[in-house]
Design a protein around this motif. Structure first.
Motif, PDB file in Angstrom:
ATOM      1  N   PRO A 268       0.816  -1.227   0.000  1.00  0.00           N
ATOM      2  CA  PRO A 268       0.000   0.000   0.000  1.00  0.00           C
ATOM      3  C   PRO A 268       0.850   1.278   0.000  1.00  0.00           C
ATOM      4  N   LEU A 269       1.963   1.238   0.690  1.00  0.00           N
ATOM      5  CA  LEU A 269       2.845   2.413   0.735  1.00  0.00           C
ATOM      6  C   LEU A 269       3.414   2.723  -0.645  1.00  0.00           C
TER       7      LEU A 269
ATOM      8  N   ALA B 129       2.188   1.715  -3.545  1.00  0.00           N
ATOM      9  CA  ALA B 129       1.089   2.060  -4.448  1.00  0.00           C
ATOM     10  C   ALA B 129       0.643   3.506  -4.273  1.00  0.00           C
ATOM     11  N   SER B 130       0.744   4.020  -3.062  1.00  0.00           N
ATOM     12  CA  SER B 130       0.322   5.411  -2.829  1.00  0.00           C
ATOM     13  C   SER B 130       1.383   6.430  -3.246  1.00  0.00           C
ATOM     14  N   THR B 131       2.619   6.004  -3.412  1.00  0.00           N
ATOM     15  CA  THR B 131       3.679   6.960  -3.730  1.00  0.00           C
ATOM     16  C   THR B 131       4.065   6.987  -5.206  1.00  0.00           C
TER      17      THR B 131
ATOM     18  N   GLU C 264       0.355   7.063 -11.191  1.00  0.00           N
ATOM     19  CA  GLU C 264      -0.752   6.210 -11.627  1.00  0.00           C
ATOM     20  C   GLU C 264      -0.344   5.276 -12.770  1.00  0.00           C
TER      21      GLU C 264
ATOM     22  N   ARG D 169       1.400   2.108 -11.373  1.00  0.00           N
ATOM     23  CA  ARG D 169       0.659   1.223 -10.462  1.00  0.00           C
ATOM     24  C   ARG D 169       0.190  -0.065 -11.123  1.00  0.00           C
TER      25      ARG D 169
ATOM     26  N   GLU E 245      -0.221  -7.123  -6.983  1.00  0.00           N
ATOM     27  CA  GLU E 245      -1.390  -6.807  -6.166  1.00  0.00           C
ATOM     28  C   GLU E 245      -1.462  -7.643  -4.897  1.00  0.00           C
TER      29      GLU E 245
END
Length: 194
Positions: free
Chosen positions: A43-44, A46-48, A51, A54, A59
């Motif tokens: 998650p870290l 993927a948030s940084t 787009e 990603r 996953e």
């Protein structure tokens, strides 16, 4: 490259190539150990990342294990062959960080085995960090650039001193010619006036 360096790098790289192939072929065996790290890292990351990137990220934990395995194979082969060896060692170091973080010596049924595994992972991380910094006695690019800059500065200072010396010489020559011209002009004026 010396024979000793080649053999040592190949021995170190073999561990990563073998484990990377194992992770790619059988990720389910490594998923339980990687789950705690994957739950925090995926998650870290993927948030940084942007787009557009990603879509390429794994996953689930099995995908992360396969990606780490592929990176270990590529890094190991790079380190063993010497093609991009420092970059390959850096990749291997990056793949070892989750292994070190996932090995908690305070948890698990057999704490002695877990401590031994942690020691092995830390030692491997240290080995690939050393390999990433090894320049085989050749200067790094940063050192070469810094030295080149210093040599250029010395050359510029030497050239400036030469130009100043030449300019002083030219000024002295011009002053001498001017004094001589003034004396000749005085003599000519005195000769005309007398």
């Amino acid at each position: 490259m010396s024979l000793l360096r080649f053999v040592a790098r190949s021995m170190l790289a073999s561990y990563f190539v073998i484990n990377g192939i194992k992770a790619i072929q059988h990720p389910e065996e490594l998923v339980p150990a990687a789950e705690p790290v994957a739950d925090k890292v995926l998650p870290l990351v993927a948030s940084t990342v942007p787009e557009s990137v990603r879509g390429y990220l794994p996953e689930d934990t099995a995908g992360l294990v396969k990606l780490t395995g592929a990176l270990q194979v590529v890094g190991g082969l790079s380190l063993a062959t010497g093609l991009g060896r420092r970059c390959g060692a850096g990749i291997l170091a990056a793949t070892m960080v989750p292994h070190v973080l996932a090995t908690n010596p305070l948890k698990g049924p057999d704490k002695a085995t877990t401590r031994a595994l942690l020691s092995k992972n830390v030692a491997l991380l240290g080995g690939v960090l050393l390999a990433a910094q090894d320049t085989e006695g050749k200067p790094t690019l940063a050192w070469r650039l810094r030295t080149q800059k210093q040599l250029l500065a010395k050359d510029a200072a030497r050239r400036k001193a030469e130009l100043e010396r030449d300019a002083r010489g030219a000024a002295e020559d011009a002053a001498r010619i001017a004094r001589r011209s003034v004396r000749k002009a005085r003599k000519s004026v005195e000769g005309v006036l007398s």
